[in-house]
Structure formats: C-alpha cells, structure tokens
Design a protein around this motif. Structure first.
Motif, PDB file in Angstrom:
ATOM      1  N   TRP A  28      -1.682   2.916   2.268  1.00 46.33           N
ATOM      2  CA  TRP A  28      -0.563   2.095   1.794  1.00 46.33           C
ATOM      3  C   TRP A  28       0.775   2.773   2.053  1.00 46.33           C
ATOM      4  CZ3 TRP A  28       3.186   2.674  -2.041  1.00 46.33           C
ATOM      5  CH2 TRP A  28       3.903   1.515  -2.366  1.00 46.33           C
ATOM      6  N   GLN A  79       1.520   2.429   5.746  1.00 39.83           N
ATOM      7  CA  GLN A  79       1.781   1.029   6.119  1.00 39.83           C
ATOM      8  C   GLN A  79       3.142   0.553   5.631  1.00 39.83           C
ATOM      9  OE1 GLN A  79      -1.535  -1.123   4.470  1.00 39.83           O
ATOM     10  NE2 GLN A  79      -3.028  -0.183   5.879  1.00 39.83           N
ATOM     11  N   GLU A  80       3.544   1.004   4.433  1.00 39.80           N
ATOM     12  CA  GLU A  80       4.811   0.557   3.848  1.00 39.80           C
ATOM     13  C   GLU A  80       5.998   1.397   4.307  1.00 39.80           C
ATOM     14  OE1 GLU A  80       5.326  -2.131   1.778  1.00 39.80           O
ATOM     15  OE2 GLU A  80       3.253  -2.623   2.320  1.00 39.80           O
ATOM     16  N   GLU A 125       6.543   4.458   3.573  1.00 38.73           N
ATOM     17  CA  GLU A 125       6.906   5.461   2.571  1.00 38.73           C
ATOM     18  C   GLU A 125       6.611   6.877   3.076  1.00 38.73           C
ATOM     19  OE1 GLU A 125       8.453   5.010  -0.164  1.00 38.73           O
ATOM     20  OE2 GLU A 125       8.339   2.838  -0.475  1.00 38.73           O
ATOM     21  N   MET A 172       3.163  -6.135  -6.228  1.00 37.96           N
ATOM     22  CA  MET A 172       2.444  -6.739  -5.103  1.00 37.96           C
ATOM     23  C   MET A 172       1.342  -7.674  -5.595  1.00 37.96           C
ATOM     24  SD  MET A 172       2.031  -3.366  -2.674  1.00 37.96           S
ATOM     25  CE  MET A 172       1.026  -4.275  -1.495  1.00 37.96           C
ATOM     26  N   LYS A 207       6.829  -0.842  -6.988  1.00 39.01           N
ATOM     27  CA  LYS A 207       6.467  -1.558  -5.761  1.00 39.01           C
ATOM     28  C   LYS A 207       5.005  -1.989  -5.793  1.00 39.01           C
ATOM     29  CE  LYS A 207       7.390  -1.094  -0.794  1.00 39.01           C
ATOM     30  NZ  LYS A 207       7.906  -0.160   0.253  1.00 39.01           N
TER      31      LYS A 207
END
Length: 370
Positions: free
Chosen positions: A133, A136-137, A139, A106, A102
């Motif tokens: 990150w 935000q994603e 995960e 990006m 992932k």
C-alpha cells in the motif's frame, strides 16, 4: 485548533494599528473551554493552556509573556505561524496520523479486524500489505523505504506486532495501529499525565522501583550480580502524591504514583560490559533470547532498577523481591512493558509506565545466550 478555527475564535485581529493573523484572545478562549466542557472552571482552563505553552504548541504573538494569562492578550498556535518545532518524534507521529486517516477513509482499507490465536485485534494489517500500500500510494519509493517507515512507526509506538514478538517486516506477520487517532481526547487528559521530567535528568542514574523494607532510616537495597561485588543503590519511594505535602503514609498508597526523594544517590557504574544497540538485539541470529516475566508487585514495589536507554537494561534486582522470584536478572534488556514496545524509550519513560501501570506487571526482556 481546528475547532477554534471553525468557531471563528482564531482570526486576524488588529491591536495598536497592527494586524496579527490567526490569533485568539486568551480570555475568550478560557470562556470557550468552559462552555464546551473542555475545562470545569477557569483555573483548570488556564492550567491546560499553560501546558500547551510549555510544550511549544501555543505562544504569545509577540513572545512577551511566557505564561498563559486569562486576559485580553493575543496568543497563537505555533502551527498557524510556522514556528511549531518539528522534531523527529513529532514528524513520525504526524506521518503516522496522516497514514491512519488515509487508511480509515478508504472504501477497501487494509485495516481490518483479524483474529490470531483466538484473539481478535482491531485496526490490523499484514506487514506485506502495508508495504504494498505504501508503495502504491506513493508514500514510499520502494519496498525498502516502506519497511524503514514501518519500523519508524513501530519504534515510536504508533503500530505494533499484535503479540509484540517481532519488529516490522515485509512479511505476513500481523500488525495493528496501537494509537486510535480518531478517539476523541479531552484536554483535561493532559493534566492527568505523569511527566517523566520529574525524574533525574542524568542518563546514567538508576531508578529504583522498590524499598528493601519500610524503615525510614533504610532507603537502599542490594543489587546482586554473579561473581561481582555487591553494590548499594539508592531507592525511590513508591508513594502517594499527597506525601509531597507531608500528608498520608510516606511509603504506601492504594494508587501508587511517582514521588521522588529530594536527593537520590546513584550508582555511576553500569553492569553492562559494553553498550548494546537495538539493531544488535533485533538482528537475525543475534545471541539473545526473549523471555516473558509476570511480576506481581507487593506493598513496596517490584524489586528492580531500570537504567540507561534505547535500549534500557536491568541494573539491579532485589534478591528477595517479586522480580527476582519471576526470573529477572541483571543485564537483561527491557523489550516491552504491559504489551507496549519500549526498546526505543529511555529509563525515565519506562519507569513512569511501570509506576503508573497495574500492580501485576508483564514485561518482555531480552537476555544474552550463554
């Protein structure tokens, strides 16, 4: 597996009026391995697929054969029928692979080439950037969960602090992916791996990395401990693989590998006064200091015994060996071996890393502050 799907070698097949989904014919796959340079000959191809069977990656569709046979028999990848065993280690590895894919896909990835202390590192990121990150994603639900995920990735050797000085923290410390998941790996690499299973299965049996002297009648050395009795622990020879067949000198080899005597005496008593956990070693303000030791092995090894696991500790040190000269002491905990974080590993794996690595060994150890 994906390449075999793309090449239509894996597909639904009928046999005796029954349809078996997502399977392949063993003989056809052996042909494919040779045609695609994954194996130089049929014998190697069979050994490779047997390795996959031994690790529960493929199996016979009816589980009637435990061996991989180069015949018109149907086999299947366990991931295609839901029988692939997802242990904690496998789950963390697959999670790390998913995150890596992932990140590298990006446009504005946090993975960059960065420099620290005049050294450039590939695939690096700041700890706080990774935490941002992950949240935000989606995960991780929050920063605490993101840190726990980062720690799991580090403990499984997927990421590491660039200088192996810190665990994973929500900070501006620099980390990198230790594994490049996109590196093309050839199947034949599997046959070159040294299996730690060749070692004794006893979690308490010591693994000795040196002989006192090359006398066939003497396979022990003394372990030294302050104010304690001297103990005898049996030694394991450092040798070439050919000595298993009775060839070559049984003690010396220019390319040392793992060879074990048929019987290895073990010292059943640990030198540790009490068990110590990784959490205790790594907790802020813990009474331990980290030291870096550079040990240049001689003709018979490095001169110490690794024992235990998660974390491993130094059980014995040959007073006349290279390890003692470098400052190694009993009761030290093994933090890293040649730049690889190893607190989460057992003594078999660490011993294998040492024996198959370079003769100049760089180890980080943690020692109790007196």
């Amino acid at each position: 597996r994906l390449r075999l799907h793309d090449g239509k070698l894996i597909k639904d097949r009928r046999y005796h009026l029954r349809t078996y989904p997502n399977c392949f014919v063993a003989k056809e796959l052996t042909d494919w391995l040779i045609d695609h340079k994954e194996a130089p000959d049929r014998e190697t191809g069979i050994r490779l697929m047997q390795k996959l069977m031994d690790h529960y990656i493929i199996h016979h569709v009816c589980d009637e054969h435990s061996d991989y046979k180069d015949a018109k028999l149907l086999y299947r990848f366990r991931k295609d029928d839901g029988t692939f065993p997802l242990s904690k280690d496998v789950k963390v590895f697959m999670r790390g692979q998913s995150l890596y894919e992932k990140l590298v896909s990006m446009e504005e990835s946090i993975l960059k080439v960065r420099e620290e202390n005049s050294v450039k590192y590939q695939r690096t990121f700041l700890g706080c950037e990774m935490v941002d990150w992950l949240v935000q994603e989606g995960e991780a639900e929050n920063r605490k969960e993101a840190v726990e995920l980062g720690r799991a990735l580090l403990e499984h050797g997927i990421i590491q602090h660039v200088s192996n000085r810190h665990h994973f923290f929500d900070s501006d410390s620099l980390y990198q992916f230790w594994i490049n998941f996109r590196r093309r790996r050839r199947l034949t690499e599997l046959l070159n791996e040294n299996s730690s299973r060749a070692l004794s299965e006893s979690p308490d049996s010591p693994f000795c990395l040196r002989k006192l002297n090359p006398d066939p009648g003497n396979t022990s050395f003394l372990s030294v401990q302050t104010n304690k009795e001297i103990k005898i622990v049996s030694a394991v020879r450092r040798s070439s693989i050919t000595s298993l067949a009775g060839n070559s000198n049984p003690y010396f080899s220019t390319t040392p590998t793992l060879v074990f005597p048929p019987v290895a005496e073990c010292n059943p008593k640990s030198v540790l006064k009490r068990p110590v956990t990784n959490e205790e070693l790594l907790s802020p303000g813990a009474p331990y200091v980290k030291k870096t030791l550079t040990i240049v092995g001689d003709a018979v090894g490095w001169g110490f015994v690794v024992r235990g696991g998660r974390p491993c500790h130094i059980q014995a040190v040959d007073p006349g060996g290279p390890a003692a000269a470098a400052g190694m002491k009993v009761c030290q905990f093994v933090f890293s071996v040649n730049g690889m974080y190893v607190l989460h590993l057992d003594y078999q794996t660490i011993s294998s890393l040492i024996m198959t690595g370079p003769r100049t060994l760089v180890m980080e150890v943690m020692e109790a502050i007196e």
